[in-house]
Design a protein around this motif. Structure first.
Motif, PDB file in Angstrom:
ATOM      1  N   PHE A 247       0.836  -1.205   0.000  1.00 28.26           N
ATOM      2  CA  PHE A 247       0.000   0.000   0.000  1.00 28.26           C
ATOM      3  C   PHE A 247       0.869   1.253   0.000  1.00 28.26           C
ATOM      4  CE2 PHE A 247      -2.068   3.357   2.547  1.00 28.26           C
ATOM      5  CZ  PHE A 247      -3.164   3.602   1.732  1.00 28.26           C
ATOM      6  N   LEU A 248       1.870   1.281   0.855  1.00 27.32           N
ATOM      7  CA  LEU A 248       2.737   2.453   0.952  1.00 27.32           C
ATOM      8  C   LEU A 248       3.571   2.658  -0.309  1.00 27.32           C
ATOM      9  CD1 LEU A 248       3.939   2.047   4.658  1.00 27.32           C
ATOM     10  CD2 LEU A 248       2.258   3.691   3.763  1.00 27.32           C
ATOM     11  N   GLU A 249       3.939   1.542  -0.956  1.00 23.79           N
ATOM     12  CA  GLU A 249       4.782   1.618  -2.152  1.00 23.79           C
ATOM     13  C   GLU A 249       3.966   1.678  -3.438  1.00 23.79           C
ATOM     14  OE1 GLU A 249       7.360  -1.760  -1.781  1.00 23.79           O
ATOM     15  OE2 GLU A 249       8.031  -1.139   0.231  1.00 23.79           O
ATOM     16  N   LYS A 250       2.636   1.690  -3.284  1.00 24.00           N
ATOM     17  CA  LYS A 250       1.722   1.778  -4.428  1.00 24.00           C
ATOM     18  C   LYS A 250       1.968   0.659  -5.441  1.00 24.00           C
ATOM     19  CE  LYS A 250       0.776   6.738  -4.337  1.00 24.00           C
ATOM     20  NZ  LYS A 250       1.240   7.163  -3.085  1.00 24.00           N
ATOM     21  N   ARG A 251       2.004  -0.573  -4.957  1.00 24.55           N
ATOM     22  CA  ARG A 251       2.179  -1.749  -5.815  1.00 24.55           C
ATOM     23  C   ARG A 251       1.227  -2.856  -5.374  1.00 24.55           C
ATOM     24  NH1 ARG A 251       4.749  -5.564  -2.809  1.00 24.55           N
ATOM     25  NH2 ARG A 251       6.022  -4.830  -1.042  1.00 24.55           N
ATOM     26  N   THR A 252       1.109  -3.889  -6.212  1.00 22.37           N
ATOM     27  CA  THR A 252       0.274  -5.045  -5.879  1.00 22.37           C
ATOM     28  C   THR A 252       1.000  -5.932  -4.873  1.00 22.37           C
ATOM     29  OG1 THR A 252      -0.707  -5.010  -8.092  1.00 22.37           O
ATOM     30  CG2 THR A 252      -0.913  -7.060  -6.823  1.00 22.37           C
ATOM     31  N   PRO A 253       0.346  -6.316  -3.795  1.00 24.36           N
ATOM     32  CA  PRO A 253       1.028  -7.170  -2.817  1.00 24.36           C
ATOM     33  C   PRO A 253       1.301  -8.563  -3.372  1.00 24.36           C
ATOM     34  CG  PRO A 253      -1.290  -6.938  -2.255  1.00 24.36           C
ATOM     35  CD  PRO A 253      -1.031  -5.995  -3.383  1.00 24.36           C
ATOM     36  N   VAL A 254       2.382  -9.146  -2.930  1.00 21.48           N
ATOM     37  CA  VAL A 254       2.738 -10.521  -3.288  1.00 21.48           C
ATOM     38  C   VAL A 254       2.762 -11.319  -1.987  1.00 21.48           C
ATOM     39  CG1 VAL A 254       4.457 -12.036  -4.326  1.00 21.48           C
ATOM     40  CG2 VAL A 254       4.123  -9.725  -5.236  1.00 21.48           C
ATOM     41  N   PHE A 255       1.723 -12.113  -1.778  1.00 19.08           N
ATOM     42  CA  PHE A 255       1.591 -12.836  -0.523  1.00 19.08           C
ATOM     43  C   PHE A 255       2.358 -14.144  -0.568  1.00 19.08           C
ATOM     44  CE2 PHE A 255      -2.356 -10.227  -0.636  1.00 19.08           C
ATOM     45  CZ  PHE A 255      -2.055  -9.432   0.458  1.00 19.08           C
ATOM     46  N   GLY A 256       2.755 -14.607   0.603  1.00 16.76           N
ATOM     47  CA  GLY A 256       3.577 -15.807   0.707  1.00 16.76           C
ATOM     48  C   GLY A 256       2.803 -17.068   0.408  1.00 16.76           C
ATOM     49  N   ALA A 257       3.547 -18.181   0.355  1.00 22.49           N
ATOM     50  CA  ALA A 257       2.918 -19.484   0.133  1.00 22.49           C
ATOM     51  C   ALA A 257       1.998 -19.794   1.285  1.00 22.49           C
ATOM     52  CB  ALA A 257       3.998 -20.572   0.024  1.00 22.49           C
ATOM     53  N   ARG A 258       1.011 -20.653   1.009  1.00 22.66           N
ATOM     54  CA  ARG A 258       0.045 -21.010   2.031  1.00 22.66           C
ATOM     55  C   ARG A 258       0.744 -21.582   3.262  1.00 22.66           C
ATOM     56  NH1 ARG A 258      -4.070 -26.063   1.868  1.00 22.66           N
ATOM     57  NH2 ARG A 258      -4.955 -25.793   3.935  1.00 22.66           N
ATOM     58  N   ALA A 259       0.535 -20.936   4.400  1.00 25.68           N
ATOM     59  CA  ALA A 259       1.093 -21.435   5.658  1.00 25.68           C
ATOM     60  C   ALA A 259       0.163 -22.478   6.245  1.00 25.68           C
ATOM     61  CB  ALA A 259       1.260 -20.272   6.632  1.00 25.68           C
ATOM     62  N   ALA A 260       0.656 -23.222   7.210  1.00 25.40           N
ATOM     63  CA  ALA A 260      -0.212 -24.164   7.917  1.00 25.40           C
ATOM     64  C   ALA A 260      -1.345 -23.389   8.558  1.00 25.40           C
ATOM     65  CB  ALA A 260       0.584 -24.923   8.966  1.00 25.40           C
ATOM     66  N   LEU A 261      -2.574 -23.821   8.321  1.00 22.01           N
ATOM     67  CA  LEU A 261      -3.725 -23.078   8.800  1.00 22.01           C
ATOM     68  C   LEU A 261      -4.309 -23.730  10.045  1.00 22.01           C
ATOM     69  CD1 LEU A 261      -5.373 -22.317   5.358  1.00 22.01           C
ATOM     70  CD2 LEU A 261      -3.890 -20.858   6.709  1.00 22.01           C
ATOM     71  N   ALA A 262      -3.425 -24.166  10.935  1.00 18.09           N
ATOM     72  CA  ALA A 262      -3.880 -24.847  12.127  1.00 18.09           C
ATOM     73  C   ALA A 262      -4.586 -23.894  13.078  1.00 18.09           C
ATOM     74  CB  ALA A 262      -2.685 -25.484  12.843  1.00 18.09           C
ATOM     75  N   SER A 263      -4.246 -22.612  13.031  1.00 17.92           N
ATOM     76  CA  SER A 263      -4.875 -21.636  13.924  1.00 17.92           C
ATOM     77  C   SER A 263      -6.332 -21.477  13.555  1.00 17.92           C
ATOM     78  CB  SER A 263      -4.174 -20.285  13.812  1.00 17.92           C
ATOM     79  OG  SER A 263      -2.824 -20.394  14.203  1.00 17.92           O
ATOM     80  N   THR A 264      -7.213 -21.722  14.505  1.00 20.58           N
ATOM     81  CA  THR A 264      -8.635 -21.584  14.272  1.00 20.58           C
ATOM     82  C   THR A 264      -9.193 -20.571  15.266  1.00 20.58           C
ATOM     83  OG1 THR A 264      -9.135 -23.428  15.741  1.00 20.58           O
ATOM     84  CG2 THR A 264      -8.915 -23.916  13.385  1.00 20.58           C
ATOM     85  N   VAL A 265     -10.361 -20.090  14.977  1.00 18.63           N
ATOM     86  CA  VAL A 265     -11.005 -19.138  15.868  1.00 18.63           C
ATOM     87  C   VAL A 265     -12.320 -19.738  16.317  1.00 18.63           C
ATOM     88  CG1 VAL A 265      -9.917 -17.135  14.828  1.00 18.63           C
ATOM     89  CG2 VAL A 265     -12.068 -17.952  13.897  1.00 18.63           C
ATOM     90  N   GLY A 266     -12.753 -19.332  17.493  1.00 13.97           N
ATOM     91  CA  GLY A 266     -14.005 -19.852  17.985  1.00 13.97           C
ATOM     92  C   GLY A 266     -14.379 -19.215  19.283  1.00 13.97           C
TER      93      GLY A 266
END
Length: 266
Positions: A247-266
């Motif tokens: 956002f600050l650099e006015k470019r499209t973000p490049v997100f990392g590879a899918r991390a382990a999604l073990a964190s859940t919410v509830g």
């Protein structure tokens, strides 16, 4: 994992496509395919490399439901057990899922599509909760999915009569996300899947969990608590850092590879 009744195809961008492949039966699901679907959904979820799943059928049809003609003698309990496991593992997936529907999606086939997060259909697609016409009741989660998507009264109408719905009619009921020309469905789904695959995997996963929890009966207080937990996870992650920098650099973000999604919410 070797499969007989499915094709599993991967792109380099994190999109996995699961193709039900019994075109001579309009992809009717036999006992072996139910087992393969459950195993494949579980393997995708545990692999932590795929970011989006597309579910579709071969040969111009999505799925004509369960292949009851394949049942022999006392196989019914095993058949229903494996079918239910396929529904459970599909619902448990934490990555976005898209059903790409052409031709028929009836009975358990329609409920497989409804078990996905988004449904994209061609103008020639047809849908029915056809069970009552076969002297059967809803299965594969249809009795749970339909009331949540269309309300109890409309769900009863759809189930009681087993009528056939066009893609446009299903979209008007909120049961199809987008309707496109047959020539456009591949490009449309590919664009949607690639856009999701390029997004922040953990934030998308947590968003999916929050929305699913809401329709499963959570209170506003539970939702607010879960949202707070999710934002703590998100803000502390690499994707949020990248999003701010982009956002600050006015470019499209490049997100990392899918991390382990073990964190859940509830």
């Amino acid at each position: 994992m070797p499969v007989e009744f499915l094709r599993v195809e991967r792109s380099g961008g994190g999109v996995v496509t699961v193709v039900m492949s019994r075109p001579e039966k309009k992809n009717a699901v036999n006992l072996g395919m139910w087992h393969e679907l459950a195993e494949t959904f579980t393997a995708i979820e545990r692999g932590h490399t795929d970011r989006v799943m597309v579910l579709t059928g071969a040969g111009g049809d999505f799925c004509s439901g369960a292949d009851l003609a394949s049942l022999k003698g006392g196989d019914t309990l095993d058949f229903m057990s494996d079918a239910s496991e396929a529904a459970r593992t599909l619902h448990a997936m934490t990555i976005p899922t898209i059903a790409k529907v052409d031709g028929v999606a009836v009975g358990a086939g329609w409920n497989l599509a409804l078990g996905c997060d988004l449904v994209v259909a061609t103008e020639r697609a047809r849908f029915s909760q056809i069970f009552v016409r076969r002297a059967l009741s809803l299965d594969l989660g249809g009795s749970w999915l339909l009331p949540r998507l269309v309300g109890l009264q409309k769900a009863k109408e759809i189930a009681y009569f087993g009528d056939m719905y066009s893609a446009r009619e299903a979209a008007d009921l909120g049961l199809v996300t987008r309707v496109v020309a047959p020539s456009e469905i591949d490009a449309t789904v590919a664009s949607m899947a690639e856009r999701l695959a390029a997004g922040p995997a953990r934030a998308l996963s947590l968003t999916k969990q929050l929305l699913d929890a809401a329709v499963e009966g959570g209170s506003l207080e539970q939702a607010l608590r879960a949202e707070s937990q999710a934002q703590v996870i998100n803000i502390g992650g690499e994707d949020a850092v990248e999003a701010k920098a982009a956002f600050l650099e006015k470019r499209t973000p490049v997100f990392g590879a899918r991390a382990a999604l073990a964190s859940t919410v509830g």
